[in-house]
Write an enzyme that holds these catalytic residues in place. Structure first.
Site, short mmCIF file in Angstrom:
data_model
loop_
_atom_site.label_atom_id
_atom_site.label_comp_id
_atom_site.label_asym_id
_atom_site.label_seq_id
_atom_site.Cartn_x
_atom_site.Cartn_y
_atom_site.Cartn_z
CE LYS A 281 37.13 27.67 44.58
NZ LYS A 281 37.49 28.10 42.96
CG ASP B 195 40.77 26.95 42.34
OD1 ASP B 195 41.87 27.78 41.92
OD2 ASP B 195 39.75 26.85 41.76
CD GLU C 237 38.33 29.50 37.29
OE1 GLU C 237 38.61 28.59 37.62
OE2 GLU C 237 37.59 30.53 37.40
CG ASP D 251 34.95 29.39 31.18
OD1 ASP D 251 34.85 29.30 32.36
OD2 ASP D 251 34.36 30.04 30.40
#
Lengths: 434, 434
Positions: free
Chosen positions: A221, A249, A302, A325
């Site tokens: 992250k 991400d 997602e 997702d």
């Protein structure tokens, strides 16, 4: 509204549960946009008059899970009295109900509610067939698969004939891929090492563990603080070496300009992809970012609301990896449309997972894609997060960094009854104890 | 979650109501996608400890209004104990709550719930100030207005500095426009003649009435059957003459290719605009349609989920008229962002209205736009539908086809208590009688 289907059985019951796990207590799942998620499921169980059941859920991160659960409950009149013989028709009925459609259309809480119900119907259908969902789908004919898809708003990018051709191209070699899948499983990547809430020592230890376990990619992250990102990527590169696939991400943290600047400042770490650089609604923004950070690939999906936005991301050349997702778009049916779109554009699908139960669901979609749609595992990988699997009756099995193909009938969506009871919000013991 | 604000009063109560009107019984509001809407409001009332109240609502068309009402109810903890001194801050708090955000982000049921609450807060603020909302906003400084906007995801198209400049450019001439608005009102167009459910005689009669009443534009629903559309447009052109602005509205019925073909087949009727030709999510689709039917202009917006999609529609040159909705995006604050984006790109805003209460709300936004943002009424017009105004305490007033500027304090959002009681679903007398 409850016109009876063709089968000799009927769905006679629908129960919903507001299930929440207090994950924020440990900072599991923390990222630049979601500092304190409580992984939650708005959970639904359908039952038939001949003793079968089907399980599904929408995934949320806490507050609002009651609203999501109520939205699922509002769909009860659409499924009671029905069967699962024509899930193409029933799915389209739910999505096109004009009054419910006004609440989206095809996005947000009502669409996720439809997703949960559609997925529960597929769980039920696969259980009745005695097969895991991926195999049930893989063994359907190309014509049957095309009949499951809603092509509305897609025809400028994918027609039913083109979809049929994609599926027919994969038809003759399906059996060989099923065999390979049963032996080798499907590659996974690890997100657990990289949550923002973890310190460097924990990051270092978890990266090493992921390598030792055989994962082929690790994701970190980023996006809260650039100096922190540089330090953490340095740690991860030290552990993983210069060539190991390390992706990053940002969880939608940036605008277009800041995404390009921030990723450029991290380019020396050669990210395998940069995920969710900006709003999931911003097709043109993703395209501008992809152009601005080339050759670093962009991944997203997602939070992409439906097939129409995925269509545009593909048309605009805005993404190099498509991260569907299982529980946000309109369930299995809409995800089949998305897999077909990705195949048409030649973009690999690398599903989003984690949360609660998402790994259990997406493995079926990725495996169906491998066997019957794209026909490939190359450059494809399913996200894996080592959380909360113990609450499921058919949890994912990871061996040597790969998902084993599930063999139990269904969609692997069923949560243990005692887990539901204990985590029901606000009355379950996990919450009353706190 | 309920950190007290700066004021000496507090919001101490929030009530919600599921209010539905059985409009489907008369085919009012029927179009190609919505054959039988029951216009509904998920309605919220905020009350303060010093005796003020604020009213807001989300508009739906029937089923699911219970879910929408529950979503508004879930926001109670965010407003109880607060004041309305800093509605920029409170709005951003609601939109950025990370757990609620997961349910969108910024779209669908949860975003419309935030819209209802934000609009109720503005109604309350305007009542406290003793001014109609349009005037309250118009009299704020450019800096205060900019402080109300969330620029996240907009900076590639509109920066705070650019927004400030737009507002400052309008600053010196505001007073003259307020005076003109008080005298002349704001132009309206009529949708009531053109519902699909009406026969040709009713269409002819209603078109003539709209002309007689002084409306400067009439809109017809299209997209269900091409032969019907040609016949109905022929009738409308006979009544209105060859040069009167007749627009058409497909309510998202088409894919890209069918939109271009269908509109081309209607080109001889010279539509003033074609509205919602395809999915509101399809930015690239709208751009392709705009290109394919040039010079017929494209209009859209009533189902556009947020400022991020509007930004892209403008960047892509996909629309010639921007039709904001008062109750779908994040309330007054997000609509200010949308007005500023439209001004930046030089696209006229022609708000969506109709339904229940939408005319009452959008007039304030269009009038604020005229006075303080775009500075123009040229080629701009507010939709008007002659339905259900009698249920509001400060209903819109139309004179000679123009909206009179409201003068009562507030956002014109309050429904009569007896209307709420009678139309509450399912227990109100309108529903129990049926």
């Amino acid at each position: 509204m409850t016109a009876p289907g063709a089968g000799a059985y009927r769905i006679v019951g629908m129960r919903t549960h507001d299930v929440r796990f207090p994950t924020s207590r440990e900072l599991d799942g923390s990222d630049a946009m979601n500092p304190d998620p409580d992984y939650s499921a708005a959970y639904v169980v359908l039952t038939t008059d001949d003793g079968f059941d089907g399980h599904g859920f929408a995934f949320t991160i806490g507050r609002g899970n009651d609203v999501q659960t109520a939205a699922i409950g509002a769909l009860e009149p659409y499924v009671i009295g029905r069967d699962v013989e024509d899930l193409g028709g029933l799915y389209k009925e739910l999505v096109h109900d004009s009054q419910l459609r006004w609440l989206g259309p095809e996005k947000g809480v009502m669409h996720m509610a439809i997703s949960a119900v559609v997925n529960a119907l597929w769980d039920l259908k696969a259980r009745r067939a005695g097969k895991p969902l991926w195999r049930l789908l893989a063994e359907m004919s190309p014509e049957e698969i095309v009949g499951l898809v809603d092509f509305r708003y897609l025809s400028d990018a994918l027609t039913p004939d083109q979809a049929l051709q994609i599926l027919k191209n994969a038809e003759s070699s399906k059996e060989a891929r099923i065999n390979r899948l049963m032996v080798d499983g499907y590659p996974a990547y690890a997100t657990s090492p990289g949550w923002l809430g973890y310190d460097d020592d924990k990051l270092r230890r978890l990266c090493q563990e992921a390598l030792d376990q055989g994962f082929g990619q690790i994701k970190l992250k980023v996006g809260a603080d650039l100096a922190d990102d540089i330090r953490r990527l340095t740690v991860a590169r030290e552990v993983c070496g210069p060539d190991f696939p390390l992706s990053i991400d940002a969880n939608q943290r940036w605008d277009v300009g800041s995404a390009i600047a921030w990723v450029s400042a991290l380019a020396e770490f050669r990210p395998h992809w940069v995920e969710e650089p900006t709003s999931p609604d911003d097709v043109l923004g993703h395209a501008a970012i992809a152009e601005g950070i080339r050759p670093i690939p962009v991944a997203t999906g997602e939070h992409v609301q439906n097939r129409i936005v995925f269509k545009q991301l593909l048309q605009a050349g805005a993404l190099s990896y498509l991260q569907l997702d299982a529980a946000r778009v309109g369930g299995v049916n809409e995800n089949i449309a998305i897999l077909l779109l990705a195949a048409k554009f030649g973009v690999p699908v690398c599903p989003h997972a984690g949360g609660v139960g998402l790994c259990e669901l997406v493995q079926h979609l990725a495996m169906f894609d491998y066997v019957a749609v794209s026909g490939s595992m190359d450059d494809r990988v399913i996200e894996y997060v080592d959380h909360l699997h113990e609450h499921f009756t058919d949890p994912v099995v990871i061996e040597h960094g790969r998902y084993r193909a599930p063999t139990a009938p269904g969609f692997s969506a069923e949560m243990h009854a005692e887990s539901i009871t204990a985590h029901t919000y606000p009355g379950g013991e996990v919450w009353t104890r706190a």
